[in-house]
Motif scaffolding. Structure first.
Motif, short mmCIF file in Angstrom:
data_model
loop_
_atom_site.label_atom_id
_atom_site.label_comp_id
_atom_site.label_asym_id
_atom_site.label_seq_id
_atom_site.Cartn_x
_atom_site.Cartn_y
_atom_site.Cartn_z
N GLY A 73 0.78 -1.23 0.00
CA GLY A 73 0.00 0.00 0.00
C GLY A 73 0.81 1.28 0.00
N MET A 74 2.07 1.19 -0.42
CA MET A 74 2.90 2.39 -0.54
C MET A 74 2.99 2.77 -2.01
N ASP A 75 3.16 4.03 -2.27
CA ASP A 75 3.30 4.52 -3.64
C ASP A 75 4.59 3.94 -4.24
N PRO A 76 4.50 3.10 -5.27
CA PRO A 76 5.70 2.49 -5.87
C PRO A 76 6.67 3.52 -6.44
N ASP A 77 6.16 4.63 -6.96
CA ASP A 77 7.05 5.66 -7.50
C ASP A 77 7.90 6.28 -6.40
N LEU A 78 7.29 6.53 -5.26
CA LEU A 78 8.04 7.08 -4.13
C LEU A 78 9.08 6.06 -3.65
N ALA A 79 8.68 4.80 -3.52
CA ALA A 79 9.62 3.76 -3.09
C ALA A 79 10.80 3.67 -4.07
N GLU A 80 10.52 3.73 -5.35
CA GLU A 80 11.59 3.65 -6.35
C GLU A 80 12.55 4.82 -6.19
N GLN A 81 12.03 6.03 -6.03
CA GLN A 81 12.90 7.19 -5.86
C GLN A 81 13.80 7.02 -4.65
N MET A 82 13.21 6.59 -3.55
CA MET A 82 13.99 6.40 -2.32
C MET A 82 15.05 5.33 -2.51
N TRP A 83 14.69 4.22 -3.15
CA TRP A 83 15.65 3.13 -3.31
C TRP A 83 16.75 3.48 -4.29
N ARG A 84 16.44 4.23 -5.32
CA ARG A 84 17.51 4.62 -6.25
C ARG A 84 18.56 5.47 -5.53
N ILE A 85 18.11 6.34 -4.63
CA ILE A 85 19.06 7.12 -3.83
C ILE A 85 19.86 6.18 -2.93
N LEU A 86 19.19 5.26 -2.28
CA LEU A 86 19.85 4.29 -1.41
C LEU A 86 20.85 3.43 -2.18
N ILE A 87 20.45 2.98 -3.36
CA ILE A 87 21.33 2.15 -4.19
C ILE A 87 22.55 2.94 -4.63
N ASP A 88 22.35 4.18 -5.08
CA ASP A 88 23.49 5.01 -5.50
C ASP A 88 24.46 5.22 -4.34
N TRP A 89 23.92 5.47 -3.15
CA TRP A 89 24.76 5.63 -1.96
C TRP A 89 25.51 4.33 -1.67
N SER A 90 24.83 3.22 -1.79
CA SER A 90 25.45 1.92 -1.52
C SER A 90 26.57 1.62 -2.50
#
Length: 101
Positions: A73-90
């Motif tokens: 029930g979370m907005d997939p677009d928001l989750a993707e944006q957050m994870w792309r930042i997390l992945i780039d940091w990783s």
């Protein structure tokens, strides 16, 4: 990990904010744990001849996160944006050990 009071059981903004603060700390704890796995990956990748950035793996992770967020029930677009930042940091964290691609 402290148990959270469900939102519907919070009877004041002070109580609600305290629960949000607890949840924020739990999220940070999970991100710290995730970083430990990233650090381990930077130790294992050289033996397998793998670079820090593996584009297919990035997209696999993003698609899995989108599906999970949609299921929960979370907005997939928001989750993707957050994870792309997390992945780039990783990846940047791994590159400090492995060098850039």
């Amino acid at each position: 990990m402290p148990t959270l009071t469900p939102p519907q059981d919070c009877n004041s903004m002070q109580e609600l904010r305290a629960q949000i603060d607890k949840l924020d700390r739990q999220l940070i704890e999970k991100l710290v744990a995730r970083a430990g796995y990233i650090d381990r990956a930077s130790q294992l990748k050289p033996a397998e001849g793998l670079p820090a950035r593996i584009p297919d793996r990035v997209e696999e992770v993003v698609q899995r996160v989108r599906a999970s967020s949609d299921d929960l029930g979370m907005d997939p677009d928001l989750a993707e944006q957050m994870w792309r930042i997390l992945i780039d940091w990783s990846i940047a964290r791994e590159e400090r050990v492995l060098g850039s691609d």
